[in-house]
Scaffold this motif. Structure first.
Motif, PDB file in Angstrom:
ATOM      1  N   ARG A 277       0.809  -1.205   0.000  1.00  0.00           N
ATOM      2  CA  ARG A 277       0.000   0.000   0.000  1.00  0.00           C
ATOM      3  C   ARG A 277       0.851   1.267   0.000  1.00  0.00           C
TER       4      ARG A 277
ATOM      5  N   HIS B 252       3.068   1.887   2.272  1.00  0.00           N
ATOM      6  CA  HIS B 252       3.312   2.245   3.668  1.00  0.00           C
ATOM      7  C   HIS B 252       4.772   1.925   3.975  1.00  0.00           C
TER       8      HIS B 252
ATOM      9  N   LYS C 283       8.113   1.752   6.433  1.00  0.00           N
ATOM     10  CA  LYS C 283       8.449   1.643   7.856  1.00  0.00           C
ATOM     11  C   LYS C 283       9.963   1.533   7.997  1.00  0.00           C
TER      12      LYS C 283
ATOM     13  N   LEU D  77       3.676   7.334   4.791  1.00  0.00           N
ATOM     14  CA  LEU D  77       3.068   6.860   3.547  1.00  0.00           C
ATOM     15  C   LEU D  77       3.798   7.434   2.337  1.00  0.00           C
TER      16      LEU D  77
ATOM     17  N   CYS E 149      -6.219  -5.292   1.818  1.00  0.00           N
ATOM     18  CA  CYS E 149      -5.461  -4.490   0.887  1.00  0.00           C
ATOM     19  C   CYS E 149      -5.871  -4.765  -0.550  1.00  0.00           C
TER      20      CYS E 149
ATOM     21  N   ARG F  67      -8.062  -2.696  -3.647  1.00  0.00           N
ATOM     22  CA  ARG F  67      -7.669  -2.550  -5.048  1.00  0.00           C
ATOM     23  C   ARG F  67      -8.774  -3.002  -5.981  1.00  0.00           C
TER      24      ARG F  67
ATOM     25  N   THR G 151      -3.917   3.730   8.634  1.00  0.00           N
ATOM     26  CA  THR G 151      -3.396   4.631   7.613  1.00  0.00           C
ATOM     27  C   THR G 151      -4.234   4.623   6.350  1.00  0.00           C
TER      28      THR G 151
END
Lengths: 346, 651
Positions: A182, A184, A186, A202, B497, B501, B532
């Motif tokens: 996604r 994301h 880290k 992000l 996720c 999509r 998020t």
């Protein structure tokens, strides 16, 4: 001399391509790793002129090492050793003989099912190396740190991400940055025993995968990530959370990036849309301190004047990988061809 | 599952019979067996017992047989051809698009040459492989591939001359001679050797006269004259006479400044002169020179007599046209072909038929013949496509309707579908299918949906390719498929996720799975993702609820009880929570009700009480009582505090 592009069809989709570094002489040999075929393999090639007097060099296969699954990443752990990640979850360290490149690749270490869903197969999506250490990631969302010298597992961050990880990069010995499906990102401190990221942010609002991450060769706090949407983000890790620049670049996913080894201002990117570009990153990675001692970045309006060139005419299929050595760039593409660009100015 | 691949021997017999019979090895299946189609040209044969109550026969080992078509193009050497020609094919489509606005014949010619060079490279690759191959059988098949691609190149070249190239004045002869020299290089080496040695008395060489005649037939008059000079009697009158005749032969050139009519007159004049020289019998002592003279006057019997020296009639075609009708235009070659082909009763080969049809200008027949070549349709597809784009192809069906574009589309669709079968070549196949809308993209959708997607990387690539060609349904169906697989494997983060999509109801299912897992195990999965997530949360109510609920957990953990409480109350009052989750939701209020500082206002408490009573079925008696008690106590203390006249009281 003018830029010279030459394609050779090799009957396999190439997912990764790497020059084998040489001492004192020009590089001649390279590795390729294939994907999406019935049997995939890691191959060693050399460039040869079939007729003595001719300038044109053609790749000739020296050895082949068949693997199970797709080759997802190849990185060097030492000069003649590569770490290879595979889509069946395995990680291998292979060695090519320094003297006789024609002899078959030797397997040094083999971690079976490093990434897995219990019994089920799970792809090891990528890896990065730093001075013999190997950091691997997989669709299972785990991160493993392996020693490429002793062949042991040094640290495992299980459940590092709830969805699959797609890119990883060593920032320094004790820190890695990962990017997931996604976008994301880290940052993990490998010294801490907790399985919690040291920081996270992000890539972009579109929630598309971070397909590749690299850091700047001379300014290690600058990290670049390529997205599945084709955009390119730059962070200054001294003030993370928001990318300092986010540029819409390629029309489809960025598949690999590399800073030119001789010129840290030059960035090369290739994409699923079949493009190979070079970027002048001097403006984008340069920061200055203003009178209040605040770090400022290139003002937004300057981005229009960024220098980006297309190195080769766009292909109709994805370019999966590139590797640059001085004035020569190797590319591997989904049309089952290898491209060699010569006389590239850097 | 026990599957095996085995070579199937076609039964030799009537080659023209539409059905082929294959024999399965051994007695592997009993009388009863079933058959199921797989993807593409594949099917599986399996034993199927129809007698249910009897015990299974003992001697039968239950094996499955995967039967598939052996596709020539999938061999590694030919995959290069497939990929490289795909690039040229795509440039051709672009050029065709551009030619709608301006004439683009030159571009087409360039691309046609590119195709020919690809074929040539491929033939060279095959030749190299054949020379290295030690196994007899493999070598034989490589040799047969070479023959196939050799004739393909030959036909393509002729096609290029006759239909793609823009020949000035339509005078095809020089090109035709070039084609003959290029593909049927006879005597060339001997001629070069003789000229290099440059010795008088070369007639000692056994092949001397054949070579001279060969050069004349190929239209290389200069070479023939040079060779004649090397004869020990080269200075004699007879030789000088022939040399003179050859030298004075008029050669037509569009840019030569004379009209075709004028040229025809001078040509006929020259031939009449030659004929009179011949009939004067001065050459009677030199039969070979006489033969040359007879050839250059276009004497049928002379050509007939040398025909046996060549393996095919193509070799003399150039010469025949040169010495009978050098002004021939493209569409006037049929008669010449018929004349040459009729000189010797050789068995008609497939190549003969194709060349004949080409010279007669019957492209429909050509394509029909080309389809018989066993190259899996590579040649037919590309040739038809380029001819179609050049506007040279007109095919009428029996009702006289124009079916050209349908013919082209059907060939491309067939070829594209074939490539889609291959694990690696699917993307090439896709680009063919995408180039003939509307049927192609629809087929591509069906095929892509059925393609095995083992890794996320492959899924992402399939999606990227589908997006490129605007196949949105594939994007969502592949995402849905990966999502469902992740969920089946208990990987809820991945499922969420991919659901985001897919942009469809899959999201609700994955979110529901998350909530049920939490209700059962008290650990909320995929928190990093939910906290998020952006606009994707709006895909379904359940997902939105899950996201908010996750946010509640975050606030609670960071001890922001006031905010957490407000969020919880809004979740309860909005009534979007699924039924099975009410228990969890209501019980979550308990610790907040019991906290030291009051979190809920009296109004909030009333709301919660209302919901509790409305949904009394979702809580067991004891828990409900506990809730009621806590609610009552909270109501008491908040009412008191609000009664004090603090601001909250008025709300």
């Amino acid at each position: 001399m003018p830029l010279d592009v030459q394609g050779t069809f090799v009957s396999q989709k190439i997912n990764k391509i790497r020059w084998i570094a040489e001492d004192y002489v020009e590089t001649k040999c390279f590795f390729t790793g294939s994907w999406d075929d019935d049997v995939n393999s890691v191959k060693v090639w050399t460039l040869e002129s079939p007729h003595e007097e001719e300038e044109i060099e053609y790749p000739r296969q020296l050895s082949e090492y068949p693997v199970e699954g797709d080759v997802t990443q190849i990185k060097f752990t030492e000069k003649n050793k590569i770490a290879v990640s595979l889509s069946n979850g395995d990680v291998k360290v292979l060695e090519v003989s320094v003297y006789d490149k024609q002899s078959p690749l030797r397997e040094i270490f083999h971690w079976k099912k490093m990434h897995n869903y219990g019994e089920q197969k799970c792809s090891c999506t990528s890896l990065d190396t730093l001075e013999g250490d190997i950091a691997t990631i997989g669709e299972d969302g785990n991160v493993h740190i392996l020693s490429g010298r002793r062949g042991e597992i040094m640290r495992t961050i299980s459940g590092a991400d709830s969805c699959s990880l797609h890119s990883i990069c060593f920032i320094k010995h004790s820190e890695v940055i990962t990017g997931n499906l996604r976008g994301h990102m880290k940052i993990w401190d490998l010294r801490s025993t907790e399985n919690k990221p040291a920081a996270s942010f992000l890539l972009a609002g579109d929630e598309l995968a971070a397909t590749c991450i690299i850091n700047h060769p001379t300014q290690p706090h600058i990290v670049l990530a390529g997205s599945e949407s084709g955009s390119l983000a730059v962070w200054d890790l001294r003030m993370n959370t928001f990318p300092t620049s986010l540029v819409n670049a390629h029309t489809a996913g960025v598949s690999e990036m590399q800073f030119h080894p001789e010129n840290p201002h030059m960035l090369l990117t290739c994409s699923v849309s079949g493009e190979l570009w070079d970027w002048n990153m001097e403006a984008m990675t340069k920061s200055s301190k203003d009178q209040n001692n605040q770090v400022t970045w290139m003002p937004l309006e300057d981005k229009k004047s960024m220098m980006v060139n297309s190195v080769i005419p766009p292909l109709s299929k994805a370019i999966n990988t590139l590797h640059c050595d001085k004035g020569r760039i190797l590319c591997g593409a989904d049309n089952e061809a290898i491209y060699l660009v010569k006389n590239f100015k850097y | 599952m026990n599957t095996s691949n085995f070579g199937l021997e076609p039964l030799r017999g009537k080659a023209s019979a539409p059905a082929k019979t294959f024999i399965l090895p051994d007695k592997c299946v009993s009388k009863h067996f079933g058959c199921a189609w797989g993807q593409g040209n594949k099917f599986t044969i399996y034993p199927r017992s129809q007698t249910v109550n009897k015990s299974t026969p003992k001697a039968l080992d239950n094996r499955l047989f995967n039967v598939r078509q052996d596709v020539l193009l999938f061999t590694p050497i030919l995959r290069k051809l497939v990929n490289e020609s795909n690039g040229t094919f795509l440039s051709l489509q672009k050029a065709a698009e551009a030619s709608k606005t301006n004439d683009n014949q030159v571009e087409f010619l360039k691309l046609s040459r590119q195709f020919r060079s690809i074929i040539r490279v491929c033939t060279e690759g095959l030749q190299e492989a054949a020379s290295k191959e030690e196994d007899g059988l493999a070598k034989n098949s490589l040799q047969s591939y070479i023959t196939i691609f050799y004739s393909i190149e030959c036909i393509w070249h002729l096609c290029e001359i006759l239909f793609i190239d823009n020949i000035p004045g339509d005078i095809v002869l020089p090109y035709l001679l070039e084609w003959v020299r290029f593909h049927f290089p006879c005597h060339e080496q001997t001629a070069a050797g003789l000229l290099e040695a440059c010795e008088r008395g070369s007639e000692e060489n056994a092949e001397y006269w054949d070579t001279v005649v060969g050069m004349v037939v190929q239209g290389r008059v200069d070479v023939a004259r040079a060779l004649l000079k090397l004869h020990s009697a080269g200075e004699s009158n007879e030789f000088k006479l022939v040399d003179n005749s050859l030298r004075s032969m008029p050669v037509y050139s569009v840019y030569g400044g004379i009209s075709t009519g004028e040229f025809t007159i001078s040509w006929k004049h020259w031939q009449a002169e030659c004929r009179s020289k011949l009939s004067s019998r001065v050459l009677a002592s030199q039969p070979n020179l006489e033969l040359i003279m007879r050839i250059i006057i276009g004497d049928y019997t002379a050509f007939e007599s040398i025909r046996s020296k060549y393996s095919s009639w193509f070799d003399i075609l150039g010469g025949w046209v040169l010495f009978t009708a050098p002004w021939s235009r493209r569409h006037e070659l049929g008669a010449a072909a018929a004349a040459c082909a009729g000189m010797a009763p050789a068995p008609r080969s497939h190549l003969d038929d194709m060349v004949r049809a080409l010279l007669e200008g019957d492209l429909h027949q050509v394509i029909h013949e080309v389809q018989q070549i066993s190259d899996n349709g590579w040649f037919a597809t590309h040739l038809t496509d380029i001819l179609y784009h050049c506007g040279k192809l007109k095919v009428l069906d029996k009702h006289q309707t124009n079916v050209t574009s349908r013919l082209r589309d059907s060939l491309i669709l067939e070829y594209g579908s074939l490539l889609m079968e291959h694990k690696s070549l699917w993307s090439v196949g896709l680009s063919y299918l995408a180039s003939c809308p509307p049927e192609g993209p629809r087929r591509a959708e069906l095929l892509l949906e059925r393609m095995p997607v083992e890794t996320e990387a492959k899924a992402m690539r399939v999606i990227a390719e589908a997006k490129k060609h605007g196949l949105t349904s594939v994007v969502s169906s592949v995402s849905r498929c990966v999502c469902a697989r992740a969920q089946a494997g208990g990987r809820l983060g991945g499922a969420l996720c991919w659901a985001a999509r897919a942009l469809v109801a899959g999201a609700a299912r994955a979110a529901r799975a998350c909530l049920t897992q939490y209700a059962a195990r008290a650990a909320l999965p995929a928190q990093d993702l939910l906290l998020t997530a952006g606009s994707a949360m709006l895909l379904s109510d359940t997902l939105l609820f899950l996201g908010k609920y996750c946010d509640f957990h975050r606030l609670y953990k960071s001890r922001e009880f006031k905010k957490a409480g407000q969020l919880l109350v809004s979740l309860i009052t909005s009534k979007i929570a699924p039924d099975y989750f009410w228990e969890t939701l209501l019980l979550d209020t308990l610790p907040l009700l019991e906290s030291d500082e009051p979190v809920f206002t009296s109004n909030d408490t009333y709301e919660i009480m209302l919901c509790l009573e409305l949904r009394s079925s979702s809580l067991e008696g004891e828990k409900a009582d506990l809730m009621r008690l806590a609610l009552a106590r909270n109501l008491a203390r908040t009412s008191l505090a609000e009664g004090d006249g603090t601001d909250e009281g008025g709300q």
